[in-house]
Scaffold this active site. Structure first.
Site, PDB file in Angstrom:
ATOM      1  N   LYS A  38       0.772  -1.267   0.080  1.00  0.00           N
ATOM      2  CA  LYS A  38       0.009  -0.191  -0.039  1.00  0.00           C
ATOM      3  C   LYS A  38       0.859   1.062  -0.091  1.00  0.00           C
ATOM      4  O   LYS A  38       0.694   2.132  -0.967  1.00  0.00           O
ATOM      5  CB  LYS A  38      -0.950   0.044   1.165  1.00  0.00           C
ATOM      6  CG  LYS A  38      -1.798  -1.365   1.155  1.00  0.00           C
ATOM      7  CD  LYS A  38      -2.810  -1.035   2.714  1.00  0.00           C
ATOM      8  CE  LYS A  38      -1.911  -1.070   4.000  1.00  0.00           C
ATOM      9  NZ  LYS A  38      -1.366  -2.245   4.150  1.00  0.00           N
ATOM     10  N   ARG A  67      -9.899   0.555   8.476  1.00  0.00           N
ATOM     11  CA  ARG A  67      -9.525  -0.723   8.963  1.00  0.00           C
ATOM     12  C   ARG A  67     -10.529  -1.357   9.534  1.00  0.00           C
ATOM     13  O   ARG A  67     -10.335  -2.594   9.790  1.00  0.00           O
ATOM     14  CB  ARG A  67      -8.138  -0.491   9.745  1.00  0.00           C
ATOM     15  CG  ARG A  67      -6.762  -0.890   8.780  1.00  0.00           C
ATOM     16  CD  ARG A  67      -5.759  -0.715   9.816  1.00  0.00           C
ATOM     17  NE  ARG A  67      -4.561  -1.314   9.832  1.00  0.00           N
ATOM     18  CZ  ARG A  67      -3.542  -0.829   9.117  1.00  0.00           C
ATOM     19  NH1 ARG A  67      -3.587   0.264   8.544  1.00  0.00           N
ATOM     20  NH2 ARG A  67      -2.285  -1.375   8.780  1.00  0.00           N
ATOM     21  N   ARG A  94      11.090  -5.205   5.436  1.00  0.00           N
ATOM     22  CA  ARG A  94      11.229  -3.877   5.146  1.00  0.00           C
ATOM     23  C   ARG A  94      12.220  -2.976   5.749  1.00  0.00           C
ATOM     24  O   ARG A  94      12.230  -3.170   7.029  1.00  0.00           O
ATOM     25  CB  ARG A  94       9.621  -3.711   5.543  1.00  0.00           C
ATOM     26  CG  ARG A  94       9.370  -1.868   5.471  1.00  0.00           C
ATOM     27  CD  ARG A  94       7.836  -1.802   5.303  1.00  0.00           C
ATOM     28  NE  ARG A  94       6.958  -2.246   6.479  1.00  0.00           N
ATOM     29  CZ  ARG A  94       5.881  -2.409   6.496  1.00  0.00           C
ATOM     30  NH1 ARG A  94       5.018  -1.727   5.436  1.00  0.00           N
ATOM     31  NH2 ARG A  94       5.291  -2.741   7.453  1.00  0.00           N
ATOM     32  N   ARG A 137      11.013  -0.659  11.091  1.00  0.00           N
ATOM     33  CA  ARG A 137       9.762  -0.294  12.372  1.00  0.00           C
ATOM     34  C   ARG A 137      10.098  -1.255  13.520  1.00  0.00           C
ATOM     35  O   ARG A 137      10.241  -2.416  13.159  1.00  0.00           O
ATOM     36  CB  ARG A 137       8.447  -0.211  11.403  1.00  0.00           C
ATOM     37  CG  ARG A 137       8.272   1.044  10.766  1.00  0.00           C
ATOM     38  CD  ARG A 137       7.048   0.871   9.913  1.00  0.00           C
ATOM     39  NE  ARG A 137       5.945   0.241  10.396  1.00  0.00           N
ATOM     40  CZ  ARG A 137       4.888  -0.263   9.586  1.00  0.00           C
ATOM     41  NH1 ARG A 137       4.760   0.393   8.431  1.00  0.00           N
ATOM     42  NH2 ARG A 137       3.957  -0.726  10.130  1.00  0.00           N
ATOM     43  N   ARG A 192      -1.015  -8.707  13.357  1.00  0.00           N
ATOM     44  CA  ARG A 192      -1.493  -7.602  12.673  1.00  0.00           C
ATOM     45  C   ARG A 192      -2.228  -8.353  11.517  1.00  0.00           C
ATOM     46  O   ARG A 192      -3.353  -7.775  11.002  1.00  0.00           O
ATOM     47  CB  ARG A 192      -0.473  -7.043  11.883  1.00  0.00           C
ATOM     48  CG  ARG A 192       0.438  -5.726  13.091  1.00  0.00           C
ATOM     49  CD  ARG A 192       1.659  -5.516  12.730  1.00  0.00           C
ATOM     50  NE  ARG A 192       1.744  -4.600  11.389  1.00  0.00           N
ATOM     51  CZ  ARG A 192       3.015  -4.389  11.027  1.00  0.00           C
ATOM     52  NH1 ARG A 192       4.186  -4.984  11.349  1.00  0.00           N
ATOM     53  NH2 ARG A 192       3.148  -3.715   9.824  1.00  0.00           N
TER      54      ARG A 192
HETATM   55  P1  ADP Z   1       1.163  -1.529   7.559  1.00  0.00           P
HETATM   56  O1  ADP Z   1       1.390  -0.788   6.304  1.00  0.00           O
HETATM   57  O2  ADP Z   1       2.198  -2.549   7.835  1.00  0.00           O
HETATM   58  O3  ADP Z   1      -0.252  -2.216   7.120  1.00  0.00           O
HETATM   59  P2  ADP Z   1       0.563   0.829   8.853  1.00  0.00           P
HETATM   60  O4  ADP Z   1       1.692   1.836   8.979  1.00  0.00           O
HETATM   61  O5  ADP Z   1      -0.513   1.159   7.946  1.00  0.00           O
HETATM   62  O6  ADP Z   1       1.079  -0.687   8.962  1.00  0.00           O
HETATM   63  O7  ADP Z   1      -0.132   0.722  10.431  1.00  0.00           O
HETATM   64  C1  ADP Z   1       0.751   0.296  11.399  1.00  0.00           C
HETATM   65  C2  ADP Z   1       0.147   0.454  12.730  1.00  0.00           C
HETATM   66  O8  ADP Z   1      -0.666   1.491  13.115  1.00  0.00           O
HETATM   67  C3  ADP Z   1      -1.035  -0.754  12.695  1.00  0.00           C
HETATM   68  O9  ADP Z   1      -0.391  -2.110  13.020  1.00  0.00           O
HETATM   69  C4  ADP Z   1      -1.983  -0.207  13.776  1.00  0.00           C
HETATM   70  O10 ADP Z   1      -1.730  -0.391  14.979  1.00  0.00           O
HETATM   71  C5  ADP Z   1      -1.807   1.180  13.350  1.00  0.00           C
HETATM   72  N1  ADP Z   1      -2.932   1.666  12.488  1.00  0.00           N
HETATM   73  C6  ADP Z   1      -2.370   2.156  11.286  1.00  0.00           C
HETATM   74  N2  ADP Z   1      -3.857   2.697  10.859  1.00  0.00           N
HETATM   75  C7  ADP Z   1      -4.780   2.178  11.468  1.00  0.00           C
HETATM   76  C8  ADP Z   1      -6.072   2.269  11.322  1.00  0.00           C
HETATM   77  N3  ADP Z   1      -6.904   2.774  10.339  1.00  0.00           N
HETATM   78  N4  ADP Z   1      -6.978   1.972  12.396  1.00  0.00           N
HETATM   79  C9  ADP Z   1      -6.411   1.305  13.576  1.00  0.00           C
HETATM   80  N5  ADP Z   1      -5.106   1.246  13.670  1.00  0.00           N
HETATM   81  C10 ADP Z   1      -4.188   1.605  12.720  1.00  0.00           C
HETATM   82  P1  ADP Z   2       2.212  -1.888   3.153  1.00  0.00           P
HETATM   83  O1  ADP Z   2       2.117  -0.365   3.005  1.00  0.00           O
HETATM   84  O2  ADP Z   2       1.122  -2.509   2.433  1.00  0.00           O
HETATM   85  O3  ADP Z   2       2.320  -2.393   4.652  1.00  0.00           O
HETATM   86  P2  ADP Z   2       5.014  -1.605   1.784  1.00  0.00           P
HETATM   87  O4  ADP Z   2       4.374  -0.815   0.769  1.00  0.00           O
HETATM   88  O5  ADP Z   2       5.618  -0.981   2.993  1.00  0.00           O
HETATM   89  O6  ADP Z   2       3.413  -2.313   2.252  1.00  0.00           O
HETATM   90  O7  ADP Z   2       5.722  -2.972   1.452  1.00  0.00           O
HETATM   91  C1  ADP Z   2       6.077  -4.059   2.325  1.00  0.00           C
HETATM   92  C2  ADP Z   2       7.658  -4.407   1.790  1.00  0.00           C
HETATM   93  O8  ADP Z   2       7.296  -5.205   0.653  1.00  0.00           O
HETATM   94  C3  ADP Z   2       8.171  -3.283   1.381  1.00  0.00           C
HETATM   95  O9  ADP Z   2       9.819  -3.367   1.993  1.00  0.00           O
HETATM   96  C4  ADP Z   2       8.251  -3.168  -0.087  1.00  0.00           C
HETATM   97  O10 ADP Z   2       9.643  -2.869  -0.842  1.00  0.00           O
HETATM   98  C5  ADP Z   2       8.009  -4.701  -0.393  1.00  0.00           C
HETATM   99  N1  ADP Z   2       7.302  -4.682  -1.434  1.00  0.00           N
HETATM  100  C6  ADP Z   2       6.075  -4.030  -1.869  1.00  0.00           C
HETATM  101  N2  ADP Z   2       5.390  -4.592  -2.830  1.00  0.00           N
HETATM  102  C7  ADP Z   2       6.165  -5.443  -3.353  1.00  0.00           C
HETATM  103  C8  ADP Z   2       5.739  -6.453  -4.432  1.00  0.00           C
HETATM  104  N3  ADP Z   2       4.853  -6.295  -5.137  1.00  0.00           N
HETATM  105  N4  ADP Z   2       6.664  -7.533  -4.545  1.00  0.00           N
HETATM  106  C9  ADP Z   2       7.570  -7.572  -3.443  1.00  0.00           C
HETATM  107  N5  ADP Z   2       7.915  -6.803  -2.735  1.00  0.00           N
HETATM  108  C10 ADP Z   2       6.994  -5.738  -2.299  1.00  0.00           C
END
Ligand code: ADP
Ligand code: ADP
Ligand code: ZN
Length: 225
Positions: free
Chosen positions: A20, A95, A134, A168, A179
């Site tokens: 994302k 979410r 990551r 992170r 998660r």
């Molecule tokens: P990821 O990219 O791995 O999905 P995020 O950066 O979006 O993780 O979120 C990190 C953490 O922040 C989540 O595990 C949760 O604890 C909190 N968080 C983020 N967005 C939301 C949301 N919309 N509702 C509740 N918790 C959230």
């Molecule tokens: P999210 O915001 O959904 O948690 P990220 O964009 O941070 O996910 O991506 C998670 C990890 O996977 C990062 O290290 C990123 O470089 C890698 N990644 C993202 N998209 C892909 C893909 N299509 N194939 C392989 N690795 C990916």
């Protein structure tokens, strides 16, 4: 938000590690949209030590979901800023069903609605590997991965030349499991919500980053035309 009905509101739905953040940054560059990540907003609140940040910190470290009340407050505040008139990509929000309902209401008050909710599908096993490997550039936030996306020149950010990187605290295999469970229990049901609203799109996010970016770009061009 203002009442300009051409303002795009795009949602990227998907488990942690789906891509994302990576894809939201690409769409921001290509379409001039604003990436709005509740995870980033919450991490900023934690770093600033605000009451909301203090309340969120332990929940985030354990891989749970922060309360709807806190998340909605920071989201509303961010959506009130003038730059979001360019159109937004919501990354990591909504979410929960309550967040989705609150977003629908917030948009309706401004004569707006969700333009598209794009579901990024990835296997559970791939999601754990993506999260555990990551890291990001400490200066510009560009995302990288130990296996899937290393900087072209080791130790040097492709985007800004920065040499400091960070990981992170919640990107461990154990927290990723929690998660993922939260995603399946509370977030995955939103796919049906957006399907019922007629705005759901799906992309196979097991494909490479560039292929996913191309498919997303086509969807965004189509829905915001
Ligand atoms: P990821 O990219 O791995 O999905 P995020 O950066 O979006 O993780 O979120 C990190 C953490 O922040 C989540 O595990 C949760 O604890 C909190 N968080 C983020 N967005 C939301 C949301 N919309 N509702 C509740 N918790 C959230
Ligand atoms: P999210 O915001 O959904 O948690 P990220 O964009 O941070 O996910 O991506 C998670 C990890 O996977 C990062 O290290 C990123 O470089 C890698 N990644 C993202 N998209 C892909 C893909 N299509 N194939 C392989 N690795 C990916
Ligand atoms: Zn950088």
């Amino acid at each position: 938000m203002d009442t300009d009905t051409t303002t795009a509101v795009l949602i990227l739905l998907g488990p942690p590690g789906a891509g994302k953040g990576t894809q939201a940054r690409r769409l921001e560059e290509r379409f001039g949209l604003i990436q709005l990540s509740t995870g980033d907003l919450l991490r900023a609140a934690v770093a600033a030590g605000t009451p909301a940040g203090l309340a969120a910190q332990t929940v985030m470290e354990a891989g749970g979901l922060v309360s709807d009340e806190i998340v909605l407050a920071i989201l509303r505040e961010r959506m009130a800023a003038p730059d979001v008139k360019a159109g937004v990509i919501l990354d990591g929000f909504p979410r929960t069903a309550a967040q989705a309902a609150a977003l629908d209401t917030l948009l309706a008050e401004a004569g707006q609605k969700v333009t598209a909710a794009i579901s990024l599908g990835v296997d559970d096993a791939a999601m754990i590997a993506r999260v555990a490997g990551r890291f990001t550039c400490a200066r510009c936030g560009e995302g990288y991965h130990d296996t899937f996306k290393q900087p072209a020149q080791a130790g040097c950010c492709d985007k800004c030349g920065g040499t400091e990187f960070k990981r992170r605290a919640d990107d461990t295999a154990e927290t990723a499991q929690a998660r993922l469970a939260a995603y399946h229990a509370q977030t995955a049901p939103l796919i049906a919500h957006y399907r019922a609203l007629g705005v759901l799109q799906t992309v196979d996010a097991m494909q490479g980053i560039d292929t996913v970016a191309q498919e997303l770009g086509s969807i965004v061009s189509r829905v915001s035309a």
